[in-house]
Design an enzyme around this catalytic site. Structure first.
Site, mmCIF file in Angstrom:
data_model
loop_
_atom_site.group_PDB
_atom_site.id
_atom_site.type_symbol
_atom_site.label_atom_id
_atom_site.label_comp_id
_atom_site.label_asym_id
_atom_site.label_seq_id
_atom_site.Cartn_x
_atom_site.Cartn_y
_atom_site.Cartn_z
ATOM 1 N N PRO A 124 0.698 -1.396 0.010
ATOM 2 C CA PRO A 124 -0.022 -0.051 -0.122
ATOM 3 C C PRO A 124 0.827 1.236 0.208
ATOM 4 C CG PRO A 124 -0.665 -1.631 1.581
ATOM 5 C CD PRO A 124 0.492 -2.168 1.016
ATOM 6 N N GLY A 125 0.454 2.419 -0.597
ATOM 7 C CA GLY A 125 1.043 3.471 -0.589
ATOM 8 C C GLY A 125 2.001 3.795 -1.630
ATOM 9 N N VAL A 126 2.312 2.922 -2.659
ATOM 10 C CA VAL A 126 3.346 3.207 -3.482
ATOM 11 C C VAL A 126 2.991 3.832 -4.858
ATOM 12 C CG1 VAL A 126 4.834 1.070 -2.735
ATOM 13 C CG2 VAL A 126 3.117 0.742 -4.544
ATOM 14 N N GLY A 127 1.424 3.991 -4.866
ATOM 15 C CA GLY A 127 1.003 4.730 -6.134
ATOM 16 C C GLY A 127 0.160 4.047 -7.068
ATOM 17 N N LYS A 128 -0.261 2.837 -6.808
ATOM 18 C CA LYS A 128 -0.817 1.993 -7.870
ATOM 19 C C LYS A 128 -2.005 2.724 -8.399
ATOM 20 C CE LYS A 128 -1.234 -1.646 -5.321
ATOM 21 N NZ LYS A 128 -0.622 -0.869 -4.048
ATOM 22 N N SER B 207 12.497 -18.395 3.730
ATOM 23 C CA SER B 207 13.639 -17.641 3.493
ATOM 24 C C SER B 207 14.440 -17.220 4.640
ATOM 25 C CB SER B 207 13.095 -16.096 2.716
ATOM 26 O OG SER B 207 12.499 -15.368 3.898
ATOM 27 N N LYS C 62 13.384 -6.551 0.668
ATOM 28 C CA LYS C 62 14.289 -6.780 1.647
ATOM 29 C C LYS C 62 15.419 -5.959 1.730
ATOM 30 C CE LYS C 62 12.689 -11.871 1.820
ATOM 31 N NZ LYS C 62 13.291 -13.141 1.577
#
Length: 798
Positions: free
Chosen positions: A370-374, A692, A735
């Site tokens: 969320p919040g990366v501008g999609k 991982s 990461k």
């Protein structure tokens, strides 16, 4: 056991000589028993049942009185009237629910004297006097009684009561007996009948009964009048419709039909020049509408169906801007970074231009935290292409009809969201955003994800059929762009039909540029600050907000914190504290309060068994600290921190690898059998799972057994096999972002992740020393070079 009327009269004659003793009294809620009539009553209260039992001592004679408040459960003497009925109990039948069904026959009307509650026996009792009704005027009484019989005759005819009852009443010798016989058949309340019994004279007794009969006949007359009026109106409506249809047909013969609503719709449909399939469907609907009344619900459904076709933008296509340089300039102006997504859009436009706009539009899915501008990126893509924009929100959608539409079997049915999106976009080739496609659900109403398979398949969506519209729609020219937070929760069938483009979280330098070039100007504008020099955000203040007040992959929380500072400053300005404000770290703390996060989240060095790992989540990367503590015990392995099954298996593999290698460091492997091993991953309330953490778990165990600390600014990510091979992982961008933000300086990865290292941005490559290894022994040789010597020296000293 039932007794005859003659027996009842004999009993009455027996007690009439001595009325000095008390009789048990039963209070009635909503029923009144009159002399000469038999009635079944339900007795459930304890006091009433006790009175019924006591009536056996008085030749089954029982006083009945109508209580003033029928809702009152516990009845006192003052709750009862002064006039009641002495009745004879004919039969008693116990019921399964504890109540008694009692058949009683009214004997005589009595006055109740000295009504009291016998507390020791828990029932009411009263003395009685036989009530007499004397006539004041005999001639008037005769007229009244004659009128009463006439009214009752009309009442019997109106209520469809048996004529035999009328004959029985007319056969009564005296007026009082006639009126007592009438009273049970008059439909009035028990309280109104009680008022009749309480009248002081026979004249008033008869007048009140006559009044009730007259009122009942008046009501019946009103009902009959309303019934006739309704029937007359229904006949009139049918007549009006028939005449209206004749007028319409005559108008169609004499004029062009412009005055008819259906014909107006027909003309509008012809002007649209629909395809043959749609025209046939609408002509069929027009045929049905001509047979319906305009006021009928079915007519409204058909009208709504036609209105949807008239509102759809058939044949309307917007011109796509195919200037690659212009589109690239627009995307760069609205969004910082996101180079992969921008390149993919430019590739689409290039192919579209090369093929003269004949290629089928792909389905692109933007996956990122969320919040990366999609969402805002999709809007910018629509603007750069010059296309209309529509949004379909899929989060929480569970009903299949939301996608394919409702069938036209009920009033209020509507098309699905995709047809509505075309209507909203006003063209057949818009950019449609499928927001939160990973958050769809399913239940007994169907699976909406399966319903979307047709519309999201480029080979099938040229003829998508909506259940409401019932004809095919061409969605092949629509540019679908979906957004999701996690690729794992996207239904597999949908993911197969989409091209996934991953948006990693922003790096610190990207967040700094976004805040300076996009967020701060937008927040100032939204808060009404026209002069950007009033509040100055320098690099140092923005970095303070980033490190101490936000911890996210996107910039949504960063924008909120900037907006908080601006709001507080606007309030100060309006309260008289004006002037230029240049933010400093101290002023940031003044406006935002105590820092929520530490700039460096790594633990202090020198702790054995503590290793810095990395994890991927749907909202970005995270630092994953792994702690191991050795305790005297019996070789039990305790795992805490809400770990998933995959991490538990990784811990078992790590323990096997360490046991195999302990002897190399001078540690007896048998010590594992005498040691309880506690592995803990902090923030235990957060579920953690994934392949991982195997390398970090192995090194944490080895650090604890050899008592050799590992520097916390060295991070590890990757899985390890039982033979010691290092296995690759995903989400390296997220990461690496988390590692860089937390203060990690060195990062070890499996060799198979070298291809991912090439794609890391320059700041990550510059800020992190990244090494790749193939086997766990390579890492052990680097991190524990002196462990064997130290252990051997200690053993020699001992």
């Amino acid at each position: 056991m039932k007794k005859s009327n003659s027996e009842t009269e004999n009993l009455l004659e027996t007690i009439a000589l001595d009325l000095s003793h008390d009789f048990p009294l039963l209070a009635l809620r909503d029923a009144l028993v009159t002399p000469g009539s038999s009635t079944r009553i339900l007795v459930g209260r304890e006091a009433s049942q006790n009175a019924l039992k006591a009536s056996h001592l008085y030749h089954d004679l029982l006083l009945l009185a109508l209580q003033k408040d029928p809702d009152k459960e516990s009845v006192e003497p003052e709750d009862l009237p002064k006039v009641g009925v002495l009745a004879h109990v004919q039969s008693v039948m116990p019921m399964p629910n504890g109540c008694w069904r009692v058949l009683v026959e009214g004997v005589v009307i009595v006055d109740l004297i000295n009504t009291e509650l016998l507390k020791d026996q828990n029932y009411l009792s009263a003395k009685i006097l036989l009530r007499s009704y004397d006539s004041v005027d005999r001639s008037l009484l005769k007229l009244v009684s004659t009128e009463g019989v006439h009214l009752f005759e009309q009442y019997v005819n109106a209520q469809n009561i048996s004529v035999e009852i009328l004959s029985e009443i007319e056969s009564k010798k005296d007026v009082f007996s006639k009126y007592l016989a009438m009273l049970p058949y008059i439909r009035v309340s028990a309280q109104q009948k009680q008022q009749v019994l309480e009248e002081k004279s026979l004249d008033e007794f008869c007048k009140r009964v006559n009044a009730y009969l007259q009122a009942a006949l008046d009501v019946e007359g009103v009902v009959e009048h309303v019934r006739d009026d309704v029937q007359q109106k229904m006949q009139q409506n049918q007549k009006d419709w028939f005449i209206g249809e004749q007028i319409r047909m005559l108008q169609n013969e004499l004029s062009d039909g412009d005055t008819d609503e259906v014909e107006k719709l027909v003309q509008k449909v012809k002007a649209k020049h629909f395809s043959k399939a749609i025209q046939e469907k609408l002509d069929e609907e027009f045929g049905r509408m001509r047979l319906m009344q305009p006021a009928s619900p079915e007519y409204a459904v058909s009208r709504n169906f036609i209105d949807w076709f008239l509102a759809m933008p058939f044949g309307v296509y917007t011109d796509t801007a195919l200037d690659l340089k212009k589109v690239k300039k627009k995307l760069d102006a609205d969004h910082f970074g996101l180079d992969k997504v921008k390149d993919r859009i430019l590739e689409y436009i290039a192919v579209l231009k090369q093929t003269n706009a004949e290629n089928k539009a792909p389905i692109i899915c933007l996956v990122g935290p969320p919040g990366v501008g999609k969402t805002t990126l999709v809007r910018s893509i629509a603007e750069s292409l010059g296309r209309n924009y529509a949004r379909v929100t899929l989060g929480g959608v569970r009903d299949e009809a939301e996608i394919r539409g409702h069938r036209r079997t009920y009033i209020g049915s509507m098309p699905g969201r995709f047809i509505q999106a075309l209507r909203h976009a006003k063209c057949m080739n818009p950019v449609i955003l499928l927001d939160e496609i990973d958050k769809m659900g399913n239940d007994y109403r169907g699976d909406p994800a399966s319903a979307m398979l047709e519309i999201l398949d480029p080979e099938l969506n040229s003829d998508f059929t909506d259940h409401f519209m019932e004809v095919g729609f061409d969605f092949s020219k629509v540019l679908f762009i979906a957004t999701a937070n996690s690729e794992e929760t996207i239904p597999a069938a949908l993911e197969d039909r989409m091209e996934v483009v991953r948006l990693p979280g922003y790096y610190p330098h990207e967040k700094l540029s976004i805040a300076k070039d996009y967020l701060v100007p937008r927040v100032l504008k939204n808060c009404g600050v026209t002069d950007s020099e009033t509040i100055v955000f320098n690099d140092e203040s923005i970095q303070t907000i980033l490190k101490e007040y936000t911890r996210e992959a996107g910039v949504r929380e960063l924008e909120r914190q900037i907006e908080t500072i601006v709001r507080k400053r606007v309030k100060e300005t309006l309260m008289g504290k004006s002037g230029k404000l240049k933010l400093t770290p101290k002023l940031v703390e003044k406006y935002l309060g105590v820092p929520r996060f530490m700039g460096n989240r790594l633990p202090k060095p020198g702790h054995c068994g503590v290793i810095t790992g990395l994890a991927w989540t749907s909202v970005g990367g995270e630092i994953l600290l792994i702690e191991t503590k050795l305790l005297s015990g019996r070789g039990h392995l305790l795992l805490t921190g809400k770990l998933g099954d995959v991490m538990k298996e990784s811990a078992q593999i790590a323990l096997s690898l360490v046991r195999e290698r302990l002897q190399r460091f001078g540690v007896d492997p048998a010590i594992v059998r005498k040691t309880d091993i506690h592995i803990h991953v902090p923030e235990g309330a957060v579920p953690k799972d994934g392949p991982s953490a195997g390398i970090a778990l192995t090194l944490s165990l080895l650090s604890a057994f050899t008592r050799t600390p590992v520097s916390p600014d060295i991070a590890f990510t990757g899985e390890v096999s039982l033979s010691g091979d290092l296995l690759p992982i995903g989400g390296l961008n997220e990461k690496a972002l988390a590692a860089l933000d937390a203060g990690v300086k060195t990062l070890y990865l499996p060799t198979q992740n070298e291809k991912d290292v090439v794609e890391l941005p320059a700041p990550a490559k510059k800020g992190l020393k990244i090494h790749t290894k193939e086997h766990i022994d390579e890492l052990i040789a680097i991190l524990f070079p002196q462990a064997k010597k130290k252990t051997a020296a200690k053993a020699k000293k001992d």
